[in-house]
Structure formats: C-alpha cells, structure tokens
Design an enzyme around this catalytic site. Sequence first.
Site, PDB file in Angstrom:
ATOM      1  N   GLY A 216       0.841  -1.208   0.000  1.00 52.17           N
ATOM      2  CA  GLY A 216       0.000   0.000   0.000  1.00 52.17           C
ATOM      3  C   GLY A 216       0.872   1.252   0.000  1.00 52.17           C
ATOM      4  CG  ASP A 220      -1.730   5.723   7.458  1.00 52.82           C
ATOM      5  OD1 ASP A 220      -0.636   5.193   7.747  1.00 52.82           O
ATOM      6  OD2 ASP A 220      -2.807   5.134   7.560  1.00 52.82           O
TER       7      ASP A 220
END
Length: 313
Positions: A216, A220
Amino acid sequence: METVAVTVSETNCVPIEKSDSDVLNSNNLTSNAENVASKADSTSEVKKSKNQMKREAKNAKRLENKAERRAIEREKNKIKRAKRRLEDPSIDSLHSLRKKLKDSTMANSNCHVGLVIDLSFDDLMDEKSMASCVKQILRCYSINRRAANPVQFYVTGLSGKSLTEMSKHNGYMNWDVNFHKEQFLDVLDKEKVVYLTSDSENIIENFDDGKFYVIGGLVDHNHNKGLCHKQAVERGLNHGRLPIDEYICLKTRKVLTIDHVFNIAVNVCNGQSWKDAFMSILPTRKGATELSSEVEVPEISSDIETSESIPLE
Ligand code: SAH
C-alpha cells in the site's frame, strides 16, 4: 538581380536577394524621408554584419580550439587511467561492478516476482505525506537497481497528486519501473495478486515467481489502522503479512514503511534469509533483536514513517 540591405528587424540575417520588381514595389511604397532613414540603417546594418562575421569567425576558431583541447585532455585521461589500473588492479573490478549494475535490469533478471506499489491513497495524504511516500518509492527504485536480480517493479495508480509529486523527479519515466496510471486490478491478474498487510492472519513464507505482491502506497502514521487489510478482504484478494514474529523480536509495532517492506522482499528474493533481511534492514530504533536474544530494548511508542536514507543514483 540586386542585393538589398536587410531591414532593422532582420539584424542577424544575411542580406536577402530580391528581384528588380520587388525593389521597385518597395520603393513605390516608401516616402523620401523613409528612404533616407532606411539608407542610414542599411549602412549600420552592413557594418554590423561585418562585425558579426568577425565575431562568428572568432567563435568558430574558439570552438575548434576547444575541441582540440578536449581531445588532448581525453588522451591524457586515458593514459592516466591505464597507469592507475597498472598500479591498482581492483579498479577494474569496480568498473565491471558498475557495468554489472547497468546490466541488472528487470528484463535480464532471474527473479520473476512482482512487487507493486499501490498509489490509490492520495486522498488520505497531505502534501508532506505524499512527498514522503514518493521519496520512499525513489528508494525502492534505488534498491532494485542495485539488486543482482531485480524484482519486477510496478507502480500503479500514478495520477493526480502522486503524479504531480513524482513529476518533480526528472526523468522518472525512463527508470526501469513499470509505471501505470491505472489501478493494479486493471493491469494485473487478480488471481496472482497478494496484498501485503501487517494485519493479515496469513504468513508469507516465500515470494513466488509469477505472483504480484502489493504494498500500500500509504504514509499515514497509522491513522487508518487496518485499512489495507479491510480493502483486501472486501475485494476478495489474497493477502499476507511478513513473518516478522517468526524470525525476530520486534519491540515496536509491526507496521513497516513502504521501502523497508520493499527492501526486505528484494533481499529475500535475492537469497537472503528472512532473519538476516529483517536484522539488516530494520533500523535499530525499531528495536529489532534476534529471537533468542535476552537483551531488553525499550519500547518506542512513536510511529515510524521515515526510513534511513539510501543514496539515490
Ligand atoms: N495504515 C496502513 C499501513 C500503511 S504501511 C494500514 O494499516 O493499512 C504501508 C504498507 O506497507 C502497507 O499497506 C503494507 O502493504 C505494507 N506493510 C507494512 N508493514 C507490513 C507487514 N508487517 N507485513 C506486510 N506488509 C506490510
């Protein structure tokens, strides 16, 4: 035929040949005053042209000398290199190492494992996180370039914010990477896809040739815990986690950065053991120790989203 001086707007041009009729026509259109002005201009133009010609001749001579100087310099360097090689034969192996690096492309590689970075999370990242994500991709590229057998490297979903950020890195489109603006499911066979996520209950034991392992492209600070696992399950994709607990003792959380996951995968694909790959790639601040080790490493609570810098090409 008559040669007419160039006009002011044609300062840098060679005088143009015009036919008699052209001259007559142009004379008919200009007044006496204008004729005087244009005569004055044309004299200065002729002078300018002479100067220009001199300057050009000078420039040509200078260029000729420069080429000569360069040729002499090249010869001198050749001799210097040959001398150095005689004194230190290891230089030759350095050259061949560099050549090897040049030759180690995805197409020449014996490794047919696909590693994919899924850039479908642009909306979950601010500018800084996006920049950090792209920097990690640059490191992945650098890691793959240096591998004896590079993996088949894909970057998918490269559009919008991620494309803007990537475009800051000149010539990226010429890198030995399969870039796609489409999402990975639009370019890869779903059956061959394995989404990598630390939340998976499945353990990756080997990287299989012909399969595509997706990382991915998300930086974050773990604000979206479990997102990739959730998405993989919803889409009915195969998924798996790296066997961290099985090989080492990691005191911090098991979510790694994109480039660390990539680096571990490349090293394992190139024959390194899982344990050695984890121990060599995870930074000491992650608190990685061997399973048998009794050494106490204090737990680090802060999320780690940056990784050690690996010099780029
Ligand atoms: N907050 C995100 C994680 C982003 S980390 C989430 O919870 O889904 C970036 C990517 O690295 C992840 O999407 C995953 O593909 C990969 N990754 C990180 N740690 C991993 C691990 N231990 N095993 C497998 N993949 C991992």
